[in-house]
Every structure is written in C-alpha cells, then in structure tokens.
Design a protein around this motif. Structure first.
Motif, short mmCIF file in Angstrom:
data_model
loop_
_atom_site.label_atom_id
_atom_site.label_comp_id
_atom_site.label_asym_id
_atom_site.label_seq_id
_atom_site.Cartn_x
_atom_site.Cartn_y
_atom_site.Cartn_z
N ALA A 98 -5.61 8.98 -6.34
CA ALA A 98 -6.70 8.21 -5.26
C ALA A 98 -7.88 8.31 -5.84
CB ALA A 98 -6.61 9.29 -4.24
N SER A 99 -7.83 9.53 -6.66
CA SER A 99 -9.55 9.29 -6.87
C SER A 99 -9.21 7.95 -7.87
CB SER A 99 -9.91 10.13 -7.98
OG SER A 99 -8.68 10.61 -9.63
N MET A 100 -8.78 7.14 -8.83
CA MET A 100 -8.96 6.34 -9.81
C MET A 100 -9.05 4.61 -8.74
SD MET A 100 -8.85 4.74 -12.94
CE MET A 100 -8.24 5.53 -14.27
N VAL A 101 -8.25 4.75 -7.85
CA VAL A 101 -8.41 3.98 -6.67
C VAL A 101 -9.49 4.00 -5.87
CG1 VAL A 101 -7.15 3.00 -4.74
CG2 VAL A 101 -5.69 3.70 -6.54
N ILE A 102 -10.12 4.77 -5.67
CA ILE A 102 -11.61 4.62 -4.82
C ILE A 102 -12.83 3.91 -6.06
CG2 ILE A 102 -13.49 6.30 -3.87
CD1 ILE A 102 -11.58 7.45 -2.88
N ILE A 103 -12.47 4.73 -6.95
CA ILE A 103 -13.23 4.85 -7.75
C ILE A 103 -13.70 2.74 -8.82
CG2 ILE A 103 -14.64 4.55 -10.68
CD1 ILE A 103 -13.63 7.58 -10.20
N ALA A 157 2.55 2.64 -7.93
CA ALA A 157 1.18 3.33 -8.49
C ALA A 157 -0.17 2.39 -9.60
CB ALA A 157 1.06 4.49 -8.79
N THR A 158 1.32 2.64 -10.09
CA THR A 158 0.22 1.68 -11.17
C THR A 158 -0.31 0.26 -10.37
OG1 THR A 158 1.60 2.03 -13.06
CG2 THR A 158 -0.11 0.07 -13.62
N GLY A 159 0.24 -0.55 -9.77
CA GLY A 159 0.44 -1.70 -9.09
C GLY A 159 -0.82 -1.67 -8.52
N ILE A 160 -1.55 -0.06 -7.63
CA ILE A 160 -2.44 0.09 -6.42
C ILE A 160 -3.31 0.59 -7.07
CG2 ILE A 160 -2.76 1.47 -5.68
CD1 ILE A 160 -0.05 1.59 -4.15
N ILE A 161 -3.37 0.92 -8.60
CA ILE A 161 -4.45 0.92 -9.37
C ILE A 161 -5.72 -0.22 -9.74
CG2 ILE A 161 -5.23 1.79 -11.86
CD1 ILE A 161 -3.94 4.50 -11.56
N LEU A 162 -4.37 -1.01 -10.49
CA LEU A 162 -4.79 -2.72 -10.65
C LEU A 162 -5.21 -3.21 -9.80
CD1 LEU A 162 -1.55 -3.80 -13.22
CD2 LEU A 162 -3.68 -2.60 -14.13
N SER A 163 -4.93 -3.38 -8.75
CA SER A 163 -5.48 -4.17 -7.23
C SER A 163 -6.35 -3.46 -6.63
CB SER A 163 -4.24 -4.16 -6.53
OG SER A 163 -3.13 -5.11 -6.92
N PRO A 187 -0.95 -8.25 -8.55
CA PRO A 187 -1.00 -6.83 -9.28
C PRO A 187 0.10 -5.74 -8.37
CG PRO A 187 -3.07 -6.96 -9.82
CD PRO A 187 -2.23 -7.99 -8.47
N MET A 188 -0.16 -5.55 -7.40
CA MET A 188 0.23 -4.79 -5.96
C MET A 188 1.21 -5.03 -5.65
SD MET A 188 -1.17 -2.63 -3.03
CE MET A 188 -1.44 -4.05 -2.14
N ALA A 189 1.87 -6.51 -5.46
CA ALA A 189 2.74 -6.98 -5.26
C ALA A 189 4.02 -6.78 -6.39
CB ALA A 189 2.68 -8.88 -5.73
N ILE A 190 3.78 -7.38 -7.47
CA ILE A 190 4.60 -7.44 -9.02
C ILE A 190 4.77 -5.94 -8.89
CG2 ILE A 190 4.48 -7.28 -11.51
CD1 ILE A 190 2.90 -9.75 -11.23
N GLY A 191 4.07 -4.53 -8.94
CA GLY A 191 4.30 -3.61 -8.86
C GLY A 191 5.16 -3.12 -8.48
N PHE A 192 5.83 -3.41 -6.77
CA PHE A 192 6.33 -3.41 -5.46
C PHE A 192 7.81 -3.79 -6.03
CE2 PHE A 192 3.14 -1.65 -3.18
CZ PHE A 192 3.24 -0.46 -3.00
#
Length: 410
Positions: free
Chosen positions: A98-103, A45-51, A359-364
């Motif tokens: 979800a809100s952080m990802v959208i913003i 989830a952290t990686g998704i935010i960073l990406s 960043p997302m790939a690294i998180g996974f």
C-alpha cells in the motif's frame, strides 16, 4: 524566436530532465525484482506497483498542459521536477504494498506536468521545420536510458540495494531542479508569448475545438496503443526473462543493452525521417510501423532461444521508436503554439493510461494463465492492430483549423 544558442541550451537542459525522469521510471522495472521478494508480492501485486505511477501521471497530463498554457511552462517544469524528486526519494522508504502504491502514484502526479510543459517549450522556441528533430533529441533520452539502465540497475541494486538507489535518484532530481531555476529562461518571458496570452478568446476557441475534433481522439487512441506495447514490454521483460528464459539480473542487464542501442538510434533516425516525410504520408508510414510491430511481437514470444528473442526485441524497438516520435511531432506541426501544451496533455493522457493499465493487466493475465506470458503478448499484438486503425483514420489539419477558426470567431 530565441537565438539558436539559447534554444540549444534549453534543449540540453530539457534533455537532462527527460533522462532523469526516464531513469526514475525505468529503474522500477528492475528494482521490482528485489521489491517483490522483500515485500512477498504476487505477480498481480507487482503489476499494481508498476502501474501505480502511470495512474498519477495520466491524471496530471491534461491539468499539466493547461497549467503550462495558462501560467507558463517554466513554473510547471520546476514544480514537476521538485515533486517527482521528492517522491522518488520516498520510494526507498516504502514498507508495504500500500505504501509503495501511494508513493508511486504521487510520484506520477509530480512528473505529470513535465511532458506537456517541455513540449510547449519546444513549440515556442523552435521553428516548425526543426521541431521534429528537437523532439527526437528529447525522446532519445528514453533510448539512452534503455541502453544504460539494465547495466546501471544491476550494479546499483546489487551494490547498494533498491532503497538507497531511489534516494540517490531523488537527490539528482533536486540538482536538476536547481539548474532549471538558475539557468533556464523560458519563452513566456518573450513578447510573442505575452501576445499569445493576450488573445484568450481565440485560444479558448481552439482549446474547445481540440476536445471536439476527431484528430485529437485518434491521437489519444494511437498514444494508448503504442504506449501499451512500449510499457508492457519495458515493465515486464526483466521478469519474463527471469521466469521464462532463466536469466539472472546481471545477464539481463547485459543482453538488454542491445535493444537499448536500437531504441536510441531509432528515435534519432525517426526525428530526421519525420521531418523529411511529405505532408500526408505520415499516416501510411506510421501504420506500416505498427503492423511490423505486431509481427515482431509474435516472433518474440514464439522465439526458440534467448538470442532470437533479443533479436526480435531489437527490431521491434525501431518501429516503436518511430511511432512514439511521429505522434507528438504531428501535434507540434499541426496545432497552434498557444494550445500545444493542452493538446499534448490530452494526447499523452492516452499514453499514460496505457502505462497504468497494461502492466497491471499483464500481471493479472500471468497469474490467470499459471505464469505464462503468451496471452499477454497477444494482447499487445491487438493493441498494435488498433493503433494502425487510429493512425489511418486521422483527419488532416485543414479540417481542424477551419473548425477551430469558426468556433473561435463565433
């Protein structure tokens, strides 16, 4: 061409804008430590935010460059700063993943037009022989931010928290937008830019050629690979140092100033060196820099101590800085001014897609390997090798111009 004093004023103001954009992006790499705790997020989830920022940023690169070429860089520049400042401030109001990802995605959309429009301004206002140094001044903002952001973020995040920090940066963005509106008069107001707008058939031929020539797609691949390394390290090193090396936020802030100094010096020196390189030698030197980047990445994750890790990180920043400076200068020196905004947008799309994916790939990967970062470092090494191939197989500008002229006159 504008007088030197006006060129320098524009460069200073663009530099301030780039500094702010980098601050808004880099602060998330440290704020995410608190955000992860507050929102109870996993590494994935952290990686998704960073990406999420980079997805919006990548999507806007080509439209941003086209808008700068079609309607004027000043308008795109102002709109970009205003929009990204709004969403930077709104980042502090996020209440869920979800809100952080959208913003953050919308923040990336807002900032996406800044890089191609500001690059077009450099192409319009500076002679060819000065564009490398002008670009290095703008790119040095990332080095300056990398130098100050570890300590600044540690102070701000512990003193006022991540929510207020984002609001403060949003207000600063509004001030930068006002300075642009008040003081910047960009070259589209000059006769030579009006002449460029009047030659639309030729320009359309060149733009079509950009999408077909191997040089541009080599640039897209090279951008993707070097920015995969850059953003992979920038986004995850704070978390890596906490989880694998046992440092706290304050300690990270201080030790990361050392690589920051090197990145800053590397960008300044690279701008000077690129302008001095004989034509045709850029590929060889760039490939060597990528090879040494891969070597330093291997030494980083196998380093026996924090001191050794920081030493290798410091060295790798020199080589990353050179390649990041080299690639846009190739575009600015080899392509017509009338299409540099679009060309830069196309190439930088590759870089920002890397910022989204890596960043997302690294998180996974970290989750898949039970918290180990070793596989992530191997992934970055592979990107460095691919970047070598992309740079060495670039075609020269003579082929591009011959093809562009032929299509433009058809």
């Amino acid at each position: 061409m504008l007088p030197k004093r006006e060129r320098n004023l524009i460069l200073i103001l663009l530099f301030l804008g780039w500094c702010l954009g980098n601050l808004d992006r880099y602060i998330m790499n440290y704020a995410v430590l608190q955000i992860t705790e507050d929102l109870s997020l996993s590494a994935s989830a952290t990686g998704i935010i960073l990406s999420s920022f980079f997805l919006g940023y990548a999507i806007m690169q080509m439209p941003g460059g086209w808008l700068a070429d079609r309607f004027g860089a000043r308008k795109v520049l102002l709109a970009s700063v205003i929009l990204w400042s709004i969403f930077t401030g709104l980042s502090g109001a996020a209440w869920s993943l979800a809100s952080m990802v959208i913003i953050r995605f919308l923040f990336g959309i807002g900032e996406g037009g800044f890089q191609p429009s500001s690059s077009k301004i450099i192409s319009n206002t500076f002679p060819v022989k000065e564009r490398g140094r002008a670009m290095s001044v703008m790119l040095s903002s990332s080095g300056i931010v990398a130098l100050i952001i570890p300590v600044l973020s540690a102070f701000l995040l512990t003193a006022i928290g991540w929510r207020t920090t984002f609001v403060v940066f949003g207000v600063i963005g509004a001030l930068i937008a006002f300075l642009y509106w008040k003081f910047v008069r960009l070259p589209e107001d000059q006769p030579e830019e009006k002449l460029a707008r009047a030659t639309k058939p030729s320009e359309k031929g060149l733009v079509g050629s950009l999408m077909k020539t191997p040089l541009i797609w080599n640039m897209v691949i090279a951008y993707f690979c070097i920015y995969a390394v850059n953003w992979g390290l920038a986004t995850w090193i704070p978390t890596y140092l906490v989880q694998d090396r046992g440092l706290d936020l304050i300690s990270i802030g201080w030790v990361q100033t050392i690589p920051g100094v090197t990145l800053l010096l590397g960008i300044f020196l690279s701008g000077y060196l690129v302008d001095k390189l004989p034509e045709g030698k850029e590929k060889i030197v760039g490939a060597i820099a990528c090879a040494l980047t891969g070597l330093m990445l291997y030494l980083m994750f196998t380093a026996p101590s924090v001191a050794a890790f920081i030493t290798y990180q410091t060295i790798v920043n020199l080589f990353i800085a050179f390649v990041i400076t080299l690639l846009p200068v190739i575009i600015l020196k080899q392509l017509p001014t009338s299409v540099t905004g679009t060309a830069m947008g196309i190439a930088n799309t590759g870089g920002q897609l890397a910022g989204f994916a890596t960043p997302m790939a690294i998180g996974f990967i970290v989750d898949a390997f039970d918290g180990s970062f070793n596989a992530a470092f191997w992934m970055l090494i592979v990107f460095a090798v691919i970047c070598i191939i992309a740079i060495l197989t670039m075609r020269n500008k003579g082929e591009l111009f011959d093809r562009a002229k032929a299509e433009a006159s058809a």
